[in-house]
Structures are given as structure tokens and as C-alpha cells.
Design a protein around this motif. Structure first.
Motif, PDB file in Angstrom:
ATOM      1  N   THR A 119      30.589 -65.100  20.582  1.00  0.00           N
ATOM      2  CA  THR A 119      29.151 -65.371  20.606  1.00  0.00           C
ATOM      3  C   THR A 119      28.877 -66.420  19.539  1.00  0.00           C
ATOM      4  OG1 THR A 119      28.683 -63.088  21.274  1.00  0.00           O
ATOM      5  CG2 THR A 119      26.849 -64.381  20.405  1.00  0.00           C
ATOM      6  N   THR A 120      28.627 -67.649  19.973  1.00  0.00           N
ATOM      7  CA  THR A 120      28.439 -68.741  19.023  1.00  0.00           C
ATOM      8  C   THR A 120      26.967 -68.923  18.680  1.00  0.00           C
ATOM      9  OG1 THR A 120      28.326 -70.359  20.829  1.00  0.00           O
ATOM     10  CG2 THR A 120      30.498 -69.922  19.883  1.00  0.00           C
ATOM     11  N   SER A 121      26.742 -69.579  17.560  1.00  0.00           N
ATOM     12  CA  SER A 121      25.373 -69.761  17.083  1.00  0.00           C
ATOM     13  C   SER A 121      24.596 -70.741  17.947  1.00  0.00           C
ATOM     14  CB  SER A 121      25.395 -70.246  15.628  1.00  0.00           C
ATOM     15  OG  SER A 121      26.086 -69.327  14.810  1.00  0.00           O
ATOM     16  N   THR A 122      25.259 -71.761  18.466  1.00  0.00           N
ATOM     17  CA  THR A 122      24.559 -72.788  19.243  1.00  0.00           C
ATOM     18  C   THR A 122      24.492 -72.443  20.722  1.00  0.00           C
ATOM     19  OG1 THR A 122      26.617 -74.012  19.602  1.00  0.00           O
ATOM     20  CG2 THR A 122      25.330 -74.555  17.625  1.00  0.00           C
ATOM     21  N   GLN A 123      25.496 -71.696  21.215  1.00  0.00           N
ATOM     22  CA  GLN A 123      25.576 -71.363  22.642  1.00  0.00           C
ATOM     23  C   GLN A 123      25.577 -72.623  23.528  1.00  0.00           C
ATOM     24  OE1 GLN A 123      25.855 -68.035  24.185  1.00  0.00           O
ATOM     25  NE2 GLN A 123      26.598 -67.863  22.098  1.00  0.00           N
ATOM     26  N   LYS A 124      26.129 -73.722  22.999  1.00  0.00           N
ATOM     27  CA  LYS A 124      26.220 -74.935  23.805  1.00  0.00           C
ATOM     28  C   LYS A 124      27.148 -74.732  25.002  1.00  0.00           C
ATOM     29  CE  LYS A 124      25.315 -78.248  20.069  1.00  0.00           C
ATOM     30  NZ  LYS A 124      25.880 -79.359  19.264  1.00  0.00           N
ATOM     31  N   ARG A 125      28.188 -73.951  24.806  1.00  0.00           N
ATOM     32  CA  ARG A 125      29.100 -73.607  25.890  1.00  0.00           C
ATOM     33  C   ARG A 125      29.818 -72.322  25.499  1.00  0.00           C
ATOM     34  NH1 ARG A 125      33.237 -78.295  24.920  1.00  0.00           N
ATOM     35  NH2 ARG A 125      32.819 -78.794  27.103  1.00  0.00           N
ATOM     36  N   ASP A 126      30.352 -71.631  26.500  1.00  0.00           N
ATOM     37  CA  ASP A 126      31.146 -70.437  26.223  1.00  0.00           C
ATOM     38  C   ASP A 126      32.466 -70.845  25.579  1.00  0.00           C
ATOM     39  OD1 ASP A 126      29.238 -68.762  27.278  1.00  0.00           O
ATOM     40  OD2 ASP A 126      30.133 -68.741  29.284  1.00  0.00           O
ATOM     41  N   ILE A 127      32.877 -70.092  24.561  1.00  0.00           N
ATOM     42  CA  ILE A 127      34.140 -70.353  23.881  1.00  0.00           C
ATOM     43  C   ILE A 127      34.939 -69.059  23.844  1.00  0.00           C
ATOM     44  CG2 ILE A 127      35.257 -71.051  21.721  1.00  0.00           C
ATOM     45  CD1 ILE A 127      32.873 -72.826  21.146  1.00  0.00           C
ATOM     46  N   THR A 128      36.180 -69.143  24.273  1.00  0.00           N
ATOM     47  CA  THR A 128      37.061 -67.990  24.309  1.00  0.00           C
ATOM     48  C   THR A 128      37.996 -68.008  23.112  1.00  0.00           C
ATOM     49  OG1 THR A 128      37.008 -67.865  26.732  1.00  0.00           O
ATOM     50  CG2 THR A 128      38.864 -66.814  25.620  1.00  0.00           C
ATOM     51  N   LEU A 129      38.042 -66.883  22.400  1.00  0.00           N
ATOM     52  CA  LEU A 129      38.978 -66.702  21.296  1.00  0.00           C
ATOM     53  C   LEU A 129      40.270 -66.130  21.860  1.00  0.00           C
ATOM     54  CD1 LEU A 129      39.383 -66.649  18.149  1.00  0.00           C
ATOM     55  CD2 LEU A 129      38.649 -64.257  18.255  1.00  0.00           C
ATOM     56  N   ALA A 130      41.404 -66.745  21.535  1.00  0.00           N
ATOM     57  CA  ALA A 130      42.693 -66.322  22.072  1.00  0.00           C
ATOM     58  C   ALA A 130      43.670 -66.025  20.944  1.00  0.00           C
ATOM     59  CB  ALA A 130      43.274 -67.410  22.980  1.00  0.00           C
ATOM     60  N   THR A 131      44.617 -65.137  21.227  1.00  0.00           N
ATOM     61  CA  THR A 131      45.660 -64.901  20.238  1.00  0.00           C
ATOM     62  C   THR A 131      46.449 -66.188  20.001  1.00  0.00           C
ATOM     63  OG1 THR A 131      47.022 -64.057  22.067  1.00  0.00           O
ATOM     64  CG2 THR A 131      45.938 -62.436  20.641  1.00  0.00           C
ATOM     65  N   VAL A 132      46.963 -66.760  21.083  1.00  0.00           N
ATOM     66  CA  VAL A 132      47.759 -67.988  20.965  1.00  0.00           C
ATOM     67  C   VAL A 132      47.569 -68.820  22.220  1.00  0.00           C
ATOM     68  CG1 VAL A 132      49.845 -66.902  21.911  1.00  0.00           C
ATOM     69  CG2 VAL A 132      50.072 -68.898  20.425  1.00  0.00           C
ATOM     70  N   LEU A 133      47.523 -70.126  22.026  1.00  0.00           N
ATOM     71  CA  LEU A 133      47.407 -71.082  23.126  1.00  0.00           C
ATOM     72  C   LEU A 133      48.751 -71.787  23.322  1.00  0.00           C
ATOM     73  CD1 LEU A 133      43.939 -72.642  22.197  1.00  0.00           C
ATOM     74  CD2 LEU A 133      44.412 -70.957  24.002  1.00  0.00           C
ATOM     75  N   PRO A 134      48.957 -72.459  24.453  1.00  0.00           N
ATOM     76  CA  PRO A 134      50.232 -73.156  24.672  1.00  0.00           C
ATOM     77  C   PRO A 134      50.553 -74.104  23.518  1.00  0.00           C
ATOM     78  CG  PRO A 134      48.920 -73.146  26.681  1.00  0.00           C
ATOM     79  CD  PRO A 134      48.036 -72.590  25.602  1.00  0.00           C
ATOM     80  N   GLY A 135      51.778 -73.984  23.011  1.00  0.00           N
ATOM     81  CA  GLY A 135      52.180 -74.827  21.903  1.00  0.00           C
ATOM     82  C   GLY A 135      51.591 -74.411  20.576  1.00  0.00           C
ATOM     83  N   ALA A 136      50.922 -73.256  20.532  1.00  0.00           N
ATOM     84  CA  ALA A 136      50.269 -72.751  19.319  1.00  0.00           C
ATOM     85  C   ALA A 136      49.302 -73.784  18.741  1.00  0.00           C
ATOM     86  CB  ALA A 136      51.305 -72.333  18.273  1.00  0.00           C
ATOM     87  N   ILE A 137      48.579 -74.482  19.644  1.00  0.00           N
ATOM     88  CA  ILE A 137      47.582 -75.447  19.191  1.00  0.00           C
ATOM     89  C   ILE A 137      46.310 -74.712  18.788  1.00  0.00           C
ATOM     90  CG2 ILE A 137      48.534 -77.314  20.582  1.00  0.00           C
ATOM     91  CD1 ILE A 137      46.316 -76.796  22.626  1.00  0.00           C
TER      92      ILE A 137
END
Length: 302
Positions: free
Chosen positions: A61-79
Motif C-alpha cells: 500500500t503506497t502513499s501515492t497509489q500511482k500504480r500497484d507495486i508488488t513486494l517480492a522475496t526475490v526477482l530474477p537475477g536478484a535485481i
């Protein structure tokens, strides 16, 4: 290497400079503060997702709510972050387990969330580059918003629905799946951040607790001295570790039991710990002996 959105240089102006100076002072204080996610409703699960949960996501839940953002444990390549192509939905994602990180995990995450709120479709953020103009995490993520966590049995969620899979991406997913140990979050009313993992010969529960470390350690000693530091038959207390300013008790478990079968034991132990935390006064000699024994089995991750 993917593209990273260029960070703008701070503009001149008294108010902005004052805010930057204040934020720098706050970050300096945070650098000596071992509890970077303190005050966030999902603190304990954020710690778990950053340190040992293999595959899980949660909508921020972001302060601006400009777009949905997903929090992930790890992304490809640990980016640190990515935004999918617009034709694939344009989902923005940020990772907690990153290949390169700074001294303040909250600042790294804040940078990635701020970047993800503005980045275009198809962009990636390899590494967070925090400085005095990076917003504080509480400025971009609502502190009291709960995390609705989804635990995944593999890493197929790395791919957007309908995406064409390049061979190297398919191989990366296969490699990640092969080394991942089955994990689950034990669900029980009032129980936060109790994570089960099947390690083969044994299973474990790692229970990230929000209390002050010293107070919780004394409570563990009181419960241990009374013979109650367990989750029921088939379990034993294995030790604890410190990470990000919180204490994580660990229990060895019978691997044949389903992870949800440990929920009653967690509730009972939580009640025993609550009673112990409410006690005043010094530890007894037996409780001090228990505390010394528990400390001998404790490590610090960071």
C-alpha cells in the motif's frame, strides 16, 4: 543489464535542502539502528521475506497509489525492481533479496518503491542507489497497512501471463525451483510471521517476533525453565537468531506433520510467552541457567 531510471539531482531551494538535511540525519541514525522496518505493520514478515522465505509476494500500500507495486522475496537475477511491459500488464515489482545492497535495507526498499512508481514499462532496476534525496520508507509505503502475503510453491510468477519465455529465463526458473525448499506461513489468529520450512530430514518453524530482544529473551528463558519452550509433541526448541533488530526463535519439527498442524502449539506457546513477558522482577537461578544455555545457541545474521 536492464535500464535504470536516472535519479534527478537535488534542486536548490531552502525547504528542499532542509528536508534533505533532515533526511540525511535520520538515515545516519538509522545506520546505527538495527531495526530498519520498525513501526511497519508487516515488519516481522518483511524481515522473514528478506532473510529466509524463498518465494512469496505481497501487494504494497503506497502513499501515492500511482500504480500497484508488488513486494517480492526475490526477482530474477536478484535485481531491485522491474516493471513489466505494458502489453503484459505493466505490473511493478520490487525485491527484498537483492544481489547488491546498502547498509540500510529500508532505504534500499524506499528507493526501489519510488523508482517503481515512476518507471516505464519494460524497465528494470539492477541496484538501489540511495542518497540524501531518497525518500524515507514511511514516505512511500503506508506504515500501518497490513501485508497480504501470497506464498508460492515455485517461481513461475516471475513470468507474466502470456509472456514468451526465452530459454535462459526458463532455465533460471528451473534452477531456482530445484534449490527451493517447500515453505509455508503458519496461519493462526494473532500469530504473526511463523514460517515453516521442510528441510528434508527435519522441518523447522522460524518465528519472527516483534518484542524487544532482551525482554523476549528473558521470557524465553522463563518458559524454557518451566519446560514449556516447544510447540507440542514432535517439536523441540533448536535455538534462535537475531536479524534486523528482532529475535527469531527456531523449532525443529517432525517433517511428517502438515505445517498447519503446528498452529495450536504456536498459540499455546504464544500465551506462555505473553505471561512471561508480563512478569516483573529478576530471573530465578534456574531461569538464569536457562538464559545462559539459550544464549549459547544464539547467532546474529546481521
Amino acid at each position: 543489464m536492464g535500464r535504470r531510471q536516472r535519479h534527478n539531482e537535488p534542486k536548490s531551494g531552502g525547504n528542499r535542502q532542509a528536508k534533505i538535511a533532515a533526511r540525511a540525519a535520520e538515515r545516519e541514525e538509522l545506520s546505527t539502528q538495527p531495526r530498519p522496518f520498525a513501526g511497519f505493520a508487516g515488519e516481522c514478515d518483511m524481515v522473514a521475506m528478506r532473510e529466509f522465505v524463498p518465494s512469496a509476494t505481497a501487494r504494497l500500500t503506497t502513499s501515492t497509489q500511482k500504480r500497484d507495486i508488488t513486494l517480492a522475496t526475490v526477482l530474477p537475477g536478484a535485481i531491485a525492481g522491474l516493471v513489466r511491459d505494458d502489453e503484459l500488464g505493466g505490473e511493478a515489482m520490487v525485491g527484498l533479496q537483492v544481489q547488491v545492497h546498502g547498509p540500510d535495507p529500508a532505504a534500499d526498499l524506499a528507493y526501489a518503491v519510488d523508482w517503481a512508481s515512476r518507471a516505464g514499462g519494460g524497465e528494470t532496476l539492477t541496484t538501489a542507489h540511495t542518497d540524501e534525496s531518497t525518500p524515507a520508507l514511511e514516505d512511500v509505503v503506508v506504515k500501518d497497512a497490513p501485508l497480504e502475503i501470497v506464498v508460492h510453491g515455485d517461481f513461475s510468477w516471475w513470468l507474466a501471463e502470456g509472456a514468451q519465455v526465452r530459454p535462459e529465463i526458463a532455465q533460471a526458473i528451473k534452477n531456482a525451483d530445484e534449490v527451493m525448499m517447500p515453505s509455508a506461513r503458519v496461519a493462526a489468529d494473532g500469530i504473526e510471521a511463523a514460517w515453516w520450512v521442510d528441510a528434508g530430514e527435519k522441518a523447522h518453524v522460524r518465528w519472527v517476533r516483534p518484542e524487544d530482544e532482551d525482554a523476549l529473551f528473558e521470557a524465553l528463558a522463563r518458559v524454557h525453565s518451566a519446560g514449556g519452550l516447544h510447540l507440542g509433541e514432535g517439536s523441540r526448541f533448536a535455538g534462535s537468531f537475531r536479524t534486523h533488530g528482532v529475535l527469531v526463535p527456531v523449532f525443529d519439527l517432525d517433517p511428517e506433520m502438515h505445517h498447519q498442524e503446528w498452529a495450536p502449539g504456536l498459540l499455546e506457546l504464544d500465551a506462555r510467552l505473553g505471561e512471561a513477558l508480563a512478569k516483573d522482577g529478576p530471573l530465578s537461578s534456574d531461569e538464569r541457567a536457562s538464559r545462559d544455555g539459550l544464549r549459547a545457541r544464539q547467532v546474529t545474521l546481521r
